[in-house]
Design a protein around this motif. Sequence first.
Motif, PDB file in Angstrom:
ATOM      1  N   UNK A  30      10.609 -73.513  -6.459  1.00  0.00           N
ATOM      2  CA  UNK A  30      11.332 -72.468  -5.736  1.00  0.00           C
ATOM      3  C   UNK A  30      12.417 -73.018  -4.817  1.00  0.00           C
ATOM      4  N   UNK A  31      12.601 -74.334  -4.798  1.00  0.00           N
ATOM      5  CA  UNK A  31      13.514 -74.930  -3.835  1.00  0.00           C
ATOM      6  C   UNK A  31      14.945 -74.427  -4.017  1.00  0.00           C
ATOM      7  N   UNK A  32      15.437 -74.393  -5.249  1.00  0.00           N
ATOM      8  CA  UNK A  32      16.819 -73.960  -5.496  1.00  0.00           C
ATOM      9  C   UNK A  32      17.039 -72.521  -5.042  1.00  0.00           C
ATOM     10  N   UNK A  33      16.055 -71.660  -5.299  1.00  0.00           N
ATOM     11  CA  UNK A  33      16.171 -70.263  -4.877  1.00  0.00           C
ATOM     12  C   UNK A  33      16.190 -70.157  -3.361  1.00  0.00           C
ATOM     13  N   UNK A  34      15.379 -70.980  -2.690  1.00  0.00           N
ATOM     14  CA  UNK A  34      15.330 -70.958  -1.226  1.00  0.00           C
ATOM     15  C   UNK A  34      16.641 -71.500  -0.630  1.00  0.00           C
ATOM     16  N   UNK A  35      17.219 -72.519  -1.267  1.00  0.00           N
ATOM     17  CA  UNK A  35      18.506 -73.042  -0.813  1.00  0.00           C
ATOM     18  C   UNK A  35      19.575 -71.950  -0.906  1.00  0.00           C
ATOM     19  N   UNK A  36      19.619 -71.255  -2.029  1.00  0.00           N
ATOM     20  CA  UNK A  36      20.594 -70.176  -2.214  1.00  0.00           C
ATOM     21  C   UNK A  36      20.410 -69.097  -1.160  1.00  0.00           C
ATOM     22  N   UNK A  37      19.166 -68.704  -0.920  1.00  0.00           N
ATOM     23  CA  UNK A  37      18.876 -67.689   0.096  1.00  0.00           C
ATOM     24  C   UNK A  37      19.333 -68.156   1.481  1.00  0.00           C
ATOM     25  N   UNK A  38      19.091 -69.401   1.790  1.00  0.00           N
ATOM     26  CA  UNK A  38      19.417 -69.976   3.100  1.00  0.00           C
ATOM     27  C   UNK A  38      20.930 -69.999   3.329  1.00  0.00           C
ATOM     28  N   UNK A  94      26.196 -77.814  -1.882  1.00  0.00           N
ATOM     29  CA  UNK A  94      26.370 -78.458  -3.192  1.00  0.00           C
ATOM     30  C   UNK A  94      25.146 -78.234  -4.072  1.00  0.00           C
ATOM     31  N   UNK A  95      23.949 -78.177  -3.466  1.00  0.00           N
ATOM     32  CA  UNK A  95      22.738 -77.877  -4.233  1.00  0.00           C
ATOM     33  C   UNK A  95      22.800 -76.458  -4.803  1.00  0.00           C
ATOM     34  N   UNK A  96      23.334 -75.520  -4.023  1.00  0.00           N
ATOM     35  CA  UNK A  96      23.423 -74.139  -4.498  1.00  0.00           C
ATOM     36  C   UNK A  96      24.369 -74.027  -5.687  1.00  0.00           C
ATOM     37  N   UNK A  97      25.455 -74.791  -5.647  1.00  0.00           N
ATOM     38  CA  UNK A  97      26.428 -74.718  -6.738  1.00  0.00           C
ATOM     39  C   UNK A  97      25.879 -75.271  -8.044  1.00  0.00           C
TER      40      UNK A  97
END
Length: 272
Positions: A30-38, A94-97
């Motif tokens: 779930x890390x990528x989803x949490x990064x996007x949310x953040x 950059x992680x979100x992209x």
Amino acid sequence: MSTFTQKEVKRAIRDFEVIATSLLNASSTHFSARVTQFIDFIERNLVINSVLGEYLNLPIKIEDIESDESGWLQVSLPSEMDYQIAYILQTLVSFRRDENAVINYTFHLYKNKGIDYNIQLFNEDMLQPIVREIFNRLEDLVEDEVEGKDNIPSSSLSITHIGDIIAHTGSNIAVGKNITQNLKTGDIRTEIIDKLKEQGAIPEDKISEVEPIIAEIEEVLSDESNPNSGKLKDLVGKVYNLGKNAALTVFKDTIKDPRWSSAIADFFLGGN
């Protein structure tokens, strides 16, 4: 300029802290989803964007932070906390992209085959200290700028200490003689006082103390060959004591002499 109620600011901070905590506790699934949310919350929530948005645009030199060491990533964080915050937040952008960016970054930094473990190390080693610092600054912000107030201007919500002080590339900077002439006409003096009143940046009973401070700044900056940097730093302290970051933001945005900006940076870097 936006203004917020006390309730709006406190609710936005509460929601941000919930989202940040979820990110810190996220597994690789779930890390990528949490990064996007953040990051989306920082960009879209008007209150939190006023607080943290400038970190997303603060110029940082990646080549001074990241280096290649025999094919592995070496990270040397800046000594200034503002630039650490900016680096970590921009890394999350950059992680979100690119979802693969987090896998590649954490693998090359921590060298473990397990994605979960690499992300856990990133959270504990790099993200957690930054989030903790942001939480502490938000707590100070509420105490200094929010409690007991309403119609809170967005300009008073900055938590940066040096970030927005540095002149941005391409900006128009008045130097030397030009800034002195402007101060002598009284235009900047009037502009600063009007902005301080409009934004509620300092208490009304302190307004009378502003003009003598501006006059002292004018006197120091009028010496183009050898301005007294120590005196300028003392004057920064006087402004800060009147209205903390909100007052300094008004002075910094109006007096665009780089010597004044440097004095503000020196004040914060040296402690206050």
